[in-house]
Write an enzyme that holds these catalytic residues in place. Structure first.
Site: not given
Length: 451
Positions: A157, A199, A207, A287, A291
């Site tokens: 990533k 990872e 998710h 992550e 926002r």
């Protein structure tokens, strides 16, 4: 806060304008030349044209956007999502100009924008993580040995990536070095940094994510969401709360997310994203997005809160008016992202003039859109046309209501993803919570898509 510059376009600009108006705040929306007569531009009190069509010369032009805020006498800037929303340099420039930045501190954006540093911060805060490297892979490191220790399959990533970009799967050791080199080159081109980390890869993962709200001192959570229906790591539909989670896993996600926010002294809205492996009930940090999220309406529907209002109040210096025990969850909500794309033709964008646009109605139905009949869908930007949000007392009832609401929509003039969303809403895998983040790609024939 008296006058707010909205540094965005489309449905999120409209969304922010509406809440600001309820708070008595005057709004100025920035627009590129093609967007000068958009629905958002018409709805705002004022419109500031900041440049031509390319986003790099309009919505992403730091100097032009900040100049618009100052020229129009604004005292605050709301970036929405995308564009400049997670740009620490711009956030700092807004603050240095003496304006209110509606978002977390630039330092928080920088920390969480570096995915390798964010992973380490999560580990330090006790947030569960997948087996992988501690931070970015050092230059000259024995990457073969590192990968063997993690185990295959794994993913490389981009440390500065986000939004599902900058990720490559590695299944065997033979692919390792070449794939890492490609990933580093892609990361440098896309994000300005070649740093990557490794990872463990979770197959058939879901998710899930947690919404937090902080004021720099206190942090609470506003529940969780499931965003597993994705195409090429871009979310297609979301729901809240996340279904079929063991209560211990849910508790671990919620509590560790709040702890991470507290450790960071977080202010404003933030979302901590996780992978959930239903085979062994393991959850792990991906992550943090610093926002307002596209999918925030499903959280609003089950909490009864206006998240943009809370965001504006905190940015204006108010302490959190809510305690954790004040947050009450009721019912179940889905969000469907309606894009101007053709699913039968490789999801090609479908720009053009909308000749007719009819939305559904009835109890538990909400539509967030930046378009009306006669609007032009420009080819220069994200193809999101609207978000259909559906609430009902139970998940099964919300699924039924979703099918009814999708069936009521009429869009003429552009092709949309509504047929795909209809197919997804009717799949038994969705009702049984057997879907995962690769479901659309691994079962295209079930959805009427070309293989």
């Amino acid at each position: 806060m008296k006058k707010l510059l909205i540094a965005n376009r489309g449905e999120i600009a409209v969304r922010i304008i509406r809440t600001a108006r309820e708070l008595g705040i005057t709004t100025v929306v920035v627009a590129s030349e093609p967007d000068a007569h958009s629905f958002a531009a018409q709805l705002a009190d004022e419109c500031a044209v900041v440049g031509p069509a390319p986003a790099s010369r309009s919505y992403l032009d730091h100097e032009a956007v900040l100049k618009a805020a100052l020229d129009h006498g604004c005292d605050a800037v709301h970036p929405g999502y995308g564009f400049l929303s997670e740009n620490a340099v711009f956030a700092r420039a807004v603050r240095d100009a003496g304006l209110i930045w509606v978002g977390p501190a630039p330092e928080s954006i920088e920390l969480m924008g570096d995915k390798a540093r964010a992973r380490q911060a999560a580990m330090d805060a006790g947030v569960p993580t997948l087996r992988g490297t501690d931070g970015a892979v050092p230059e000259g490191a024995d990457i073969v040995t590192i990968a063997r220790d993690i185990g295959y399959p794994l993913v490389v990533k981009a440390a500065a990536g986000g939004g599902g970009r900058g990720i490559r799967l590695i299944v065997t050791e033979a692919e390792l070095l070449a794939t890492v080199e490609v990933a580093q080159a892609e990361a440098a081109a896309a994000f300005g940094s070649s740093a990557v980390y490794l990872e463990r890869f979770v197959e058939r993962a879901r998710h899930v994510e947690v919404q937090i709200l902080g004021d720099g001192h206190n942090v609470i959570h506003l529940g969780d969401r499931d965003c597993s229906m994705q195409r090429r790591q871009q979310k297609v539909m979301e729901e809240a709360p996340a279904p079929d989670l063991p209560e211990e896993v849910r508790r671990q996600m919620l509590e560790s997310s709040v702890h991470l926010g507290q450790k960071c002294g977080y202010s404003g809205l933030g979302t901590i994203e996780f992978l959930y492996d239903p085979r062994n009930h393991e959850v792990a940090f991906i992550e943090m997005n610093t926002r307002l999220q596209v999918e925030h309406p499903v959280t609003e529907m089950i909490t009864g809160l206006d998240l943009v209002r809370e965001q504006l109040l905190v940015a204006d210096g108010a302490e959190l008016r809510l305690r954790q025990e004040d947050i009450v969850f009721r019912g179940h909500a889905f969000e469907f992202r309606i894009n101007a794309e053709d699913p039968a033709n490789g999801f090609m964008p479908s720009p053009g003039v909308i000749k007719r646009l009819d939305w559904p109605g009835g109890p538990g139905i909400r539509v967030d859109s930046g378009f009306v009949s006669g609007s032009t869908v420009a080819p220069f930007y994200d193809s999101l046309l609207a978000k259909l949000i559906v609430w009902d007392e139970t998940r099964d009832q919300a699924i039924v209501r979703s099918g009814r609401a999708l069936d009521e929509i009429t869009v003429e003039g552009v092709t949309t993803t509504i047929p795909l969303l209809m197919a997804l809403s009717q799949r038994p895998e969705l009702r049984a919570v057997e879907h995962h983040s690769k479901f659309i790609e691994t079962a295209p024939e079930l959805l009427g898509l070309p293989a």
